[in-house]
Enzyme design. Structure first.
Site, mmCIF file in Angstrom:
data_model
loop_
_atom_site.group_PDB
_atom_site.id
_atom_site.type_symbol
_atom_site.label_atom_id
_atom_site.label_comp_id
_atom_site.label_asym_id
_atom_site.label_seq_id
_atom_site.Cartn_x
_atom_site.Cartn_y
_atom_site.Cartn_z
ATOM 1 C CE LYS A 99 128.139 17.445 57.360
ATOM 2 N NZ LYS A 99 128.028 18.780 56.736
ATOM 3 C CB SER A 136 124.191 19.166 56.460
ATOM 4 O OG SER A 136 125.469 19.601 56.065
ATOM 5 C CB SER A 184 126.508 22.581 56.326
ATOM 6 O OG SER A 184 125.331 22.211 55.681
HETATM 7 N N1 GLN Z 1 121.328 23.898 53.752
HETATM 8 C C1 GLN Z 1 122.159 23.995 52.589
HETATM 9 C C2 GLN Z 1 121.836 22.894 51.617
HETATM 10 O O1 GLN Z 1 121.027 22.103 51.932
HETATM 11 C C3 GLN Z 1 123.608 23.975 52.972
HETATM 12 C C4 GLN Z 1 124.163 22.618 53.137
HETATM 13 C C5 GLN Z 1 125.648 22.626 53.364
HETATM 14 O O2 GLN Z 1 126.255 23.668 53.614
HETATM 15 N N2 GLN Z 1 126.228 21.449 53.221
HETATM 16 O O3 GLN Z 1 122.359 22.809 50.564
#
Ligand code: GLN
Length: 484
Positions: free
Chosen positions: A89, A164, A188
């Site tokens: 990532k 994400s 994420s």
């Molecule tokens: N969707 C969550 C957020 O926007 C989790 C994101 C993540 O785990 N990096 O914060």
């Protein structure tokens, strides 16, 4: 089980475990060079899904060649990840390679060092095939919040892959690599894995060093693993986990040989929350398949019981107060002076900051920095940040109390199926609310895994999530393998 519709074509991953690859390498039915070429072809064929930001084709092929040679000279010489081809990532530092957090503010920035997790997998002879898309600074649940544009779900390109770490999931789903490293602050890794029909694992907070991971919310962030098999999660975890002098929050607790201990023969005691399955926002197919899964577990002799959990609706507000507060502090380093993008139209120090940040950050990232700055501001600190910390403590305590009486907590991964591309951008609050089932594990710092259990009528995958006791990854992984 691993059939995907892709450009009208259905295909099956050639390999779903490292062991299969190593067997073929050992039997000389495959070279690593051939394997990398195979994955590169799939990257090419799936370009329209927009998973890869950068493909390290030449260096991956070169590294494969030299590892093939090392193996030929003496098969004992290679590391335990020989044959493991992974994507990373765009929030993980890999020395001499670009890292941008899918944002314009880090345009042109090259990592000066590698993340500890990256160093450790390279030391065991893994190959990194490319850098993949994500939501900007890992903020989002759909992979649409990226300067590179959205990544699409390989099952249905009109749908999001989750986020994400959306492109990490797609890169594994579409057989362009065997596994991927993502990051999980509030779901994420698990949520995109659920949306793409693969496995997503977040370790306990502190299990893997965060050194070299772009910080979003430091008291929640963990590097996670996306793969087809629990075995591969286990071997990657044992390679990356453990103390690190560069991250004082990395645990000193010894790392067990997870991959050698994947047998779970006893009967488990599992808790689930009625409030989760009865939640007004839950999709009916997800609910039914979760209930069927529970029935299945019971038939196998496990105890599965509903328990009270009064804090479900407080999880999201507390999470978004705390993570935006931490993000506003972490992202203050991107100022147009030290790294990456600087506006071309600057005339003073103050407008260098202002213009560079205005041009460099996405709307979603700006929204969170402003929200976080607000909740930390004098006069509001106690009402928001202080209060949210107390809620976090209550959630942690109740979660640990449940895990004193039960081995695991079972939850859906997401209340709803993957949305149409473009939809979440219209309604960010609805997107935040959809994190309801994944955030608890990050709040409590416990390990959690998403595993595929079925499909919607539409063909989109459905996952289930299991959470375990802190630093007891071996139990969670072996149980997950047992029930898959
Ligand atoms: N969707 C969550 C957020 O926007 C989790 C994101 C993540 O785990 N990096 O914060």
């Amino acid at each position: 089980m691993f059939l995907y519709a892709l450009n009208g074509l259905r295909f099956m991953p050639k390999y779903t475990t490292l062991q299969q690859i190593q067997n073929d390498l050992q039997a000389q039915q495959l070279t690593l060079h051939e394997l990398v070429n195979y994955y590169l072809k799939n990257i090419e064929a799936t370009q329209d899904l927009n998973a890869y930001i950068e493909v390290f084709a030449d260096e991956a092929l070169e590294r494969a060649k030299s590892l093939d040679q090392k193996f030929q000279e003496n098969s004992e010489n290679v590391g335990k990840l020989f044959g493991m081809v992974i994507s990373i990532k765009d929030v993980l530092c890999y020395k001499d390679h670009k890292v941008t957090g899918a944002s314009k503010i880090l345009e042109g920035f090259t990592s000066l060092y590698s993340a500890t997790a990256i160093e450790r997998i390279l030391a065991e002879d893994a190959i990194i095939i490319g850098r993949v898309n994500c939501d900007q600074f890992a903020m989002g649940s759909t992979n649409e919040n990226s300067v590179y544009g959205p990544t699409k779900n390989g099952v249905d390109p009109a749908k999001v892959p989750g986020g994400s770490s959306g492109a990490s999931a797609v890169s594994v789903q579409t057989d362009t690599c065997l596994a991927s490293l993502g990051s999980d602050t509030g779901g994420s890794v698990r949520q995109p894995a659920g949306f793409c029909g693969i496995i997503g694992f977040k370790p306990s907070y502190g299990r893997i060093s965060r050194y070299g991971l772009l910080a979003y919310a430091s008291s929640f962030d963990q590097i996670g693993i996306l793969a087809h098999s629990v075995e591969d999660v286990a071997i990657l975890l044992e390679t990356m986990a453990g103390a690190d002098e560069f991250d004082s929050t990395a645990s000193q607790i010894p790392v067990p040989a997870y991959s050698k201990n994947l047998n779970y023969s006893q009967k488990a005691k599992i808790a689930y929350f009625d409030v989760a399955l009865e939640h007004e926002g839950i999709d009916s197919e997800i609910k039914t398949q979760t209930q069927n899964f529970i029935q299945n577990l019971k038939q196998k002799g496990h105890t599965v019981e509903a328990v009270n959990f009064d804090y479900l609706d407080y999880i999201i507000p507390a999470y978004y107060v705390l993570t935006t507060a931490e993000a506003s502090s972490n992202l203050s380093r991107y100022d147009g002076i030290r790294y990456g993008h600087r506006s071309a139209e600057v005339s003073s120090l103050e407008n260098t900051y202002k213009k560079s940040r205005t041009e460099g950050f996405s709307t979603e990232v700006k929204r969170r920095i402003m929200l976080g700055t607000f909740v930390l501001s004098a006069g509001y600190y106690d009402a928001y940040y202080g209060k949210a910390q107390k809620v976090r403590r209550l959630i942690q305590n109740r979660t640990n109390e449940i895990l004193e009486n039960y081995d695991f907590i079972l939850m859906p991964v997401s209340p709803s199926p993957p949305s149409d591309i473009g939809k979440s951008l219209e309604d960010p609050v609805a997107m935040y609310l959809a994190d309801i089932f994944t955030v608890q594990a990050n709040m409590a710092g416990i390990p959690a895994i998403a595993i595929p259990i079925g499909k919607h009528d539409s063909g989109l995958p459905i996952g289930i999530q299991l959470m375990g006791k802190k630093y007891k990854e071996e139990d969670l992984l072996s149980f997950a393998k047992n029930v898959l």
